[in-house]
Design a protein around this motif. Structure first.
Motif, PDB file in Angstrom:
ATOM      1  N   THR A   7      20.311  -8.809   4.501  1.00 13.97           N
ATOM      2  CA  THR A   7      20.157  -9.310   5.857  1.00 13.97           C
ATOM      3  C   THR A   7      21.332 -10.225   6.197  1.00 13.97           C
ATOM      4  OG1 THR A   7      17.810  -9.229   5.504  1.00 13.97           O
ATOM      5  CG2 THR A   7      18.518 -10.406   7.435  1.00 13.97           C
ATOM      6  N   LEU A   8      21.793 -10.986   5.174  1.00 16.56           N
ATOM      7  CA  LEU A   8      22.928 -11.864   5.399  1.00 16.56           C
ATOM      8  C   LEU A   8      24.179 -11.058   5.759  1.00 16.56           C
ATOM      9  CD1 LEU A   8      22.546 -14.514   2.555  1.00 16.56           C
ATOM     10  CD2 LEU A   8      22.376 -14.885   5.024  1.00 16.56           C
ATOM     11  N   GLU A   9      24.293  -9.822   5.208  1.00 12.80           N
ATOM     12  CA  GLU A   9      25.442  -8.981   5.539  1.00 12.80           C
ATOM     13  C   GLU A   9      25.302  -8.406   6.948  1.00 12.80           C
ATOM     14  OE1 GLU A   9      25.470  -6.063   2.423  1.00 12.80           O
ATOM     15  OE2 GLU A   9      25.931  -7.587   0.929  1.00 12.80           O
ATOM     16  N   GLY A  10      24.198  -8.686   7.600  1.00  8.73           N
ATOM     17  CA  GLY A  10      24.021  -8.251   8.973  1.00  8.73           C
ATOM     18  C   GLY A  10      23.394  -6.883   9.105  1.00  8.73           C
ATOM     19  N   ARG A  11      22.993  -6.268   7.990  1.00  9.42           N
ATOM     20  CA  ARG A  11      22.408  -4.948   8.095  1.00  9.42           C
ATOM     21  C   ARG A  11      20.934  -5.030   7.741  1.00  9.42           C
ATOM     22  NH1 ARG A  11      23.830   0.233   4.284  1.00  9.42           N
ATOM     23  NH2 ARG A  11      22.010   1.408   4.918  1.00  9.42           N
ATOM     24  N   PRO A  12      20.064  -4.559   8.624  1.00 10.26           N
ATOM     25  CA  PRO A  12      18.654  -4.617   8.274  1.00 10.26           C
ATOM     26  C   PRO A  12      18.403  -3.709   7.078  1.00 10.26           C
ATOM     27  CG  PRO A  12      19.000  -3.269  10.246  1.00 10.26           C
ATOM     28  CD  PRO A  12      20.331  -3.814   9.836  1.00 10.26           C
ATOM     29  N   ASN A  13      18.109  -4.285   5.921  1.00 11.73           N
ATOM     30  CA  ASN A  13      17.975  -3.412   4.768  1.00 11.73           C
ATOM     31  C   ASN A  13      16.586  -2.779   4.701  1.00 11.73           C
ATOM     32  OD1 ASN A  13      16.444  -5.475   3.841  1.00 11.73           O
ATOM     33  ND2 ASN A  13      17.569  -5.778   1.935  1.00 11.73           N
ATOM     34  N   ARG A  14      16.560  -1.674   3.979  1.00 13.95           N
ATOM     35  CA  ARG A  14      15.326  -0.882   3.929  1.00 13.95           C
ATOM     36  C   ARG A  14      14.791  -0.916   2.509  1.00 13.95           C
ATOM     37  NH1 ARG A  14      18.230   4.694   5.691  1.00 13.95           N
ATOM     38  NH2 ARG A  14      19.437   4.146   3.849  1.00 13.95           N
ATOM     39  N   ARG A  15      13.499  -0.905   2.428  1.00 13.84           N
ATOM     40  CA  ARG A  15      12.886  -0.693   1.119  1.00 13.84           C
ATOM     41  C   ARG A  15      12.713   0.802   0.953  1.00 13.84           C
ATOM     42  NH1 ARG A  15       9.339  -4.592  -1.692  1.00 13.84           N
ATOM     43  NH2 ARG A  15      10.162  -6.558  -0.967  1.00 13.84           N
ATOM     44  N   VAL A  16      13.393   1.366  -0.052  1.00 18.69           N
ATOM     45  CA  VAL A  16      13.346   2.815  -0.245  1.00 18.69           C
ATOM     46  C   VAL A  16      12.701   3.121  -1.596  1.00 18.69           C
ATOM     47  CG1 VAL A  16      14.704   4.943  -0.417  1.00 18.69           C
ATOM     48  CG2 VAL A  16      15.455   3.102   1.124  1.00 18.69           C
ATOM     49  N   ALA A  17      11.613   3.861  -1.561  1.00 18.72           N
ATOM     50  CA  ALA A  17      10.984   4.313  -2.810  1.00 18.72           C
ATOM     51  C   ALA A  17      11.400   5.760  -3.045  1.00 18.72           C
ATOM     52  CB  ALA A  17       9.462   4.230  -2.693  1.00 18.72           C
ATOM     53  N   VAL A  18      12.103   5.985  -4.148  1.00 16.54           N
ATOM     54  CA  VAL A  18      12.461   7.357  -4.518  1.00 16.54           C
ATOM     55  C   VAL A  18      11.474   7.785  -5.599  1.00 16.54           C
ATOM     56  CG1 VAL A  18      14.242   8.849  -5.507  1.00 16.54           C
ATOM     57  CG2 VAL A  18      14.883   6.992  -3.947  1.00 16.54           C
ATOM     58  N   VAL A  19      10.731   8.845  -5.326  1.00 13.71           N
ATOM     59  CA  VAL A  19       9.694   9.275  -6.278  1.00 13.71           C
ATOM     60  C   VAL A  19      10.140  10.559  -6.963  1.00 13.71           C
ATOM     61  CG1 VAL A  19       7.263   9.868  -6.567  1.00 13.71           C
ATOM     62  CG2 VAL A  19       7.941   8.235  -4.778  1.00 13.71           C
ATOM     63  N   LEU A  20      10.438  10.448  -8.261  1.00 12.61           N
ATOM     64  CA  LEU A  20      10.799  11.633  -9.040  1.00 12.61           C
ATOM     65  C   LEU A  20       9.508  12.327  -9.453  1.00 12.61           C
ATOM     66  CD1 LEU A  20      13.516  10.121 -11.429  1.00 12.61           C
ATOM     67  CD2 LEU A  20      13.867  11.398  -9.298  1.00 12.61           C
ATOM     68  N   THR A  21       9.353  13.576  -9.090  1.00 15.62           N
ATOM     69  CA  THR A  21       8.132  14.275  -9.508  1.00 15.62           C
ATOM     70  C   THR A  21       8.479  15.235 -10.643  1.00 15.62           C
ATOM     71  OG1 THR A  21       8.299  16.123  -7.952  1.00 15.62           O
ATOM     72  CG2 THR A  21       7.211  14.142  -7.154  1.00 15.62           C
ATOM     73  N   ASN A  22       7.588  15.278 -11.623  1.00 11.85           N
ATOM     74  CA  ASN A  22       7.818  16.139 -12.781  1.00 11.85           C
ATOM     75  C   ASN A  22       6.472  16.560 -13.351  1.00 11.85           C
ATOM     76  OD1 ASN A  22       9.239  17.510 -14.752  1.00 11.85           O
ATOM     77  ND2 ASN A  22      10.561  15.776 -15.261  1.00 11.85           N
ATOM     78  N   LEU A  23       6.517  17.372 -14.391  1.00 10.32           N
ATOM     79  CA  LEU A  23       5.296  17.975 -14.919  1.00 10.32           C
ATOM     80  C   LEU A  23       4.468  17.008 -15.768  1.00 10.32           C
ATOM     81  CD1 LEU A  23       4.698  21.442 -15.571  1.00 10.32           C
ATOM     82  CD2 LEU A  23       4.670  20.275 -17.761  1.00 10.32           C
ATOM     83  N   GLY A  24       5.180  16.220 -16.598  1.00  7.94           N
ATOM     84  CA  GLY A  24       4.478  15.347 -17.550  1.00  7.94           C
ATOM     85  C   GLY A  24       4.219  16.095 -18.847  1.00  7.94           C
ATOM     86  N   GLY A  25       4.024  15.327 -19.910  1.00  7.26           N
ATOM     87  CA  GLY A  25       3.748  15.939 -21.210  1.00  7.26           C
ATOM     88  C   GLY A  25       2.923  14.983 -22.033  1.00  7.26           C
ATOM     89  N   PRO A  26       2.127  15.501 -22.972  1.00  9.77           N
ATOM     90  CA  PRO A  26       1.285  14.628 -23.793  1.00  9.77           C
ATOM     91  C   PRO A  26       2.127  13.674 -24.630  1.00  9.77           C
ATOM     92  CG  PRO A  26       1.333  16.877 -24.670  1.00  9.77           C
ATOM     93  CD  PRO A  26       2.035  16.919 -23.355  1.00  9.77           C
ATOM     94  N   ASP A  27       1.683  12.403 -24.693  1.00 10.59           N
ATOM     95  CA  ASP A  27       2.458  11.405 -25.434  1.00 10.59           C
ATOM     96  C   ASP A  27       1.966  11.226 -26.864  1.00 10.59           C
ATOM     97  OD1 ASP A  27       0.084  10.420 -24.517  1.00 10.59           O
ATOM     98  OD2 ASP A  27       0.882   8.536 -23.704  1.00 10.59           O
ATOM     99  N   ARG A  28       0.845  11.881 -27.220  1.00 17.90           N
ATOM    100  CA  ARG A  28       0.311  11.784 -28.592  1.00 17.90           C
ATOM    101  C   ARG A  28      -0.616  12.980 -28.825  1.00 17.90           C
ATOM    102  NH1 ARG A  28      -2.243   8.735 -24.987  1.00 17.90           N
ATOM    103  NH2 ARG A  28      -4.515   8.780 -25.015  1.00 17.90           N
TER     104      ARG A  28
END
Ligand SMILES: C=CC1=C(C)c2cc3[nH]c(cc4nc(cc5[nH]c(cc1n2)c(C)c5CCC(=O)O)C(CCC(=O)O)=C4C)c(C)c3C=C
Ligand code: FE2
Ligand code: FE2
Length: 359
Positions: A7-28
């Protein structure tokens, strides 16, 4: 970067959520059966009504448990898919911070069949209170069985704020092709001049899905065509691995392609063209199972190109795709099932629109 700094740089900043989608795998080992149940209980995988699908998913996951556990045991008991995806998320986070320092970007991981499950991630994204959400599947090629299933789940789970932008696919994104080509070239060097065929091996899907409009096969072919052209390859073939169940799947099967290479007196460089990280399908199926087959039938040398994983060129391509997605119109904050990724999904199976496909 904090809100205040931008905001100090004068640009209204955005909150951006990037969601990586994947299959998943068993952890044990104990997670193998519930993971398989979640997978087979997905209507995108078994297209039967729930009253038939759920008991069938229970049966198949029970029957496959022991053999699948044995395969996961070869990788230490669980899948490396989540740690691999975390590496990609961290690299993408750094690339986004470099590319758009004014944005407050955070990269999340939403897995379809094992933790962190989509519902858990949807809650975390809601708590982040994003202005923008970019859904980025870690599948370069769109399929109803993978990307569409993940996006549908997201639209069912997410009820927080934020305009949504969907990247449906990036089968011929320049950075993907370049990274893939470099890894193939490095692997070809290991053949030390011996004749080899490049076998582009993609995870199969049932043929009937393609007949019904799933663009996966066409997009796999587009990725391969781009790599072949980029590298000027002459001896290559496309094949499909990991067949499951009684339906007719896309072919030719990778084991048949390996046998054919042996008959033709050439070795093989196998390229996992539909995967962007290492997991059971690359480390066990391609390296161990098909490696043994290659040895048996005399397909030598038998080499496998690594997946693009957190390769900087690939990660830059993902960051560029996120940047472009943010410039295209998104859909309104959710809170309802209309709008959001679902509206986009209707267009996807019949061929993805230019705006959602990363160039
Ligand atoms: C391009 C990616 C993938 C497509 C398309 C896909 C379709 C698909 N998969 C199954 C069944 C199984 N897949 C399994 C593992 C698995 N699948 C993918 C990717 C795609 N699947 C990945 C990345 C993984 C590895 C996950 C890991 O744990 O490391 C499994 C489990 C392993 C096994 O028992 O063989 C099954 C089962 C179907 C039926 C399908 C399309 C209809
Ligand atoms: Fe699969
Ligand atoms: Fe699309």
């Amino acid at each position: 970067m904090t809100r205040t700094a931008a905001t100090l740089e004068g640009r209204p900043n955005r909150r951006v959520a990037v969601v990586l989608t994947n299959l998943g795998g068993p952890d044990r080992p104990e997670a193998v059966k519930p993971f398989l149940f979640n997978l087979f209980n997905d209507p995108a995988i078994i297209g039967l009504p729930g009253v038939f699908r759920t008991p069938l998913a229970k049966l198949i996951s029970s029957r496959r448990e022991t053999s699948a556990q044995a395969n996961y045991a070869l990788m230490g008991g669980g899948s490396p898919l989540l740690p691999e995806t975390q590496k990609q998320a961290e690299a993408l986070s750094r690339a986004l911070a470099d590319a758009a320092p004014g944005d407050d970007s955070r990269v999340f991981i939403a897995m379809r069949y094992w933790h962190p499950l989509t519902e858990e991630t949807a809650a975390a994204v809601k708590a982040f209170q994003p202005d923008k959400i970019v859904l980025l599947p870690l599948y370069p090629q769109f399929s109803t069985t993978t990307t569409a299933s993940s996006l549908k789940k997201w639209s069912e789970c997410y009820d927080g704020p934020g305009e949504t932008h969907v990247i449906c696919c990036y089968p011929d994104a320049e950075g993907l092709i370049e990274a893939q080509a470099r890894l193939i070239r490095q692997t070809l060097d290991k053949a030390e001049g011996r004749p080899v065929r490049v076998l582009f091996s993609a995870h199969g899907i049932p043929e009937k899905l393609v007949a019904a409009g799933d663009p996966y096969q066409a997009q796999v072919e587009a990725t391969v065509a781009a790599v072949v052209e980029h590298m000027g390859l002459t001896d290559w073939a496309i094949c499909y691995q990991s067949r499951v169940g009684p339906l007719k799947w896309l072919g030719p099967a990778t084991p048949d392609a390996i046998e054919q290479a042996a008959k033709d007196g050439v070795g093989a460089v196998v390229v996992p063209i539909a995967f962007v990280s290492e997991h059971i399908e690359t480390l066990v199926e391609l390296d161990m199972e098909y490696g043994e087959l290659a040895h048996k039938v005399g397909c030598a040398p038998y080499l496998r190109a690594p997946t693009v994983s957190a390769d900087p060129i690939f990660i830059t391509a993902l960051a560029d795709a996120v940047g472009r997605a943010l410039e295209t119109p998104g859909t309104a904050p959710q809170g309802a099932s209309q709008g959001g990724p679902c509206a986009h999904l209707k267009a996807c199976p019949s061929g993805c629109s230019k705006s959602s496909r990363a160039a």
